[in-house]
Design an enzyme around this catalytic site. Structure first.
Site, short mmCIF file in Angstrom:
data_model
loop_
_atom_site.label_atom_id
_atom_site.label_comp_id
_atom_site.label_asym_id
_atom_site.label_seq_id
_atom_site.Cartn_x
_atom_site.Cartn_y
_atom_site.Cartn_z
N ASP A 1 0.78 -1.13 0.06
CA ASP A 1 0.05 -0.05 0.13
C ASP A 1 0.89 1.03 -0.08
O ASP A 1 1.79 1.06 0.19
CB ASP A 1 -0.96 0.21 1.27
N LYS A 2 0.29 2.44 -0.40
CA LYS A 2 1.08 3.85 -0.52
C LYS A 2 1.54 3.76 0.87
O LYS A 2 2.87 4.31 0.99
CB LYS A 2 -0.06 4.60 -0.90
#
Ligand code: URA
Length: 237
Positions: free
Chosen positions: A103-104
């Site tokens: 994920d970011k």
């Protein structure tokens, strides 16, 4: 393959640099100095030396990155900075892509490669490749919750998650090892035990651990030994 292409691919230099190096007599092919880049070579069998040192042919590139938070694990993105934007121009050129996604806001071990077959094997759900995460939580995690995670929890999929390994680090932190890679899996597993992830870092992938000398945003090529380990990675159930 042409000799100049081989030299470029092995990062000896750019096309124009390689041309100069050849003219300077710094390259040999099976013991004889070659000054012309159009020579056809057998990259698997021939001995190519640069300044007397043999160049080992490597078809694919493999990098271990310590992904920082704030960049997306994609090859391109219209708005966001991607992990490929962190590569030096000379490392970016050969169809490199991130093997799997973080994920970011997740940090840690991200493999980057252009070896599609290896990526396919490592990401296949059937191969049960271990992925370990350092997970920091919003609230305390109980022994009962740890046992639930170890057995498998309901994250809204057809089946419970596969049994995970949990090592307690502190009252609000654990190392969680899972063999699946469902979307937001760790975050959803923590929600399933009524908790919330506040920090997530992948610390290993298969049998390889993140090189702690890499600061967030840094990366390095895998060693030959690490590539071999990766190729042998899979847990059979
Ligand atoms: N699980 C998550 O929730 N996020 C990640 O980035 C990786 C695993």
């Amino acid at each position: 393959m042409r000799l100049d292409k081989f030299l470029c691919e092995m990062n000896i230099g750019t096309r124009s640099q390689v041309k100069i190096l050849l003219k300077q007599g710094k390259v040999s092919h099976n013991g004889r100095v070659v000054t012309s880049g159009d020579l056809k070579i057998n990259e698997l069998k021939d001995t190519i030396c640069f300044q007397g040192t043999p160049i080992q042919y490597q078809k694919y590139e493999y990098y271990m990155m310590n992904k920082p938070a704030g960049v997306v694990s994609a090859t391109t993105d219209k708005r966001e900075k991607t992990v490929l934007d962190l590569l030096k121009p000379e490392d970016k050129k050969k169809d490199i892509f991130p093997v799997g996604r973080l994920d970011k806001d997740t940090e840690g071990f991200l493999l980057l490669s252009n070896d599609g077959a290896l990526a396919h094997r490592l990401l296949s759900p059937k191969k049960h490749v271990d992925k370990a995460y350092l997970v920091k939580l919003a609230t305390e995690i109980s022994e009962e919750d740890i046992q639930l995670l170890e057995k498998g929890v309901n994250i809204g999929e057809e089946k419970l998650t596969l049994p995970a390994k949990v090592i307690r680090q502190g009252s609000q932190s654990i190392i969680l090892t899972i063999q699946e890679g469902k979307f937001h899996q760790v975050k959803r597993m923590m929600e399933a035990v009524h908790n919330r992830v506040i920090y997530l870092k992948r610390i290993s992938f298969g049998s390889l651990s993140l090189d702690e000398r890499l600061c967030p945003g840094e990366y390095r090529a895998l060693t030959q030994e690490e590539v071999t380990i990766l190729n042998e990675t899979q847990n059979v159930r």
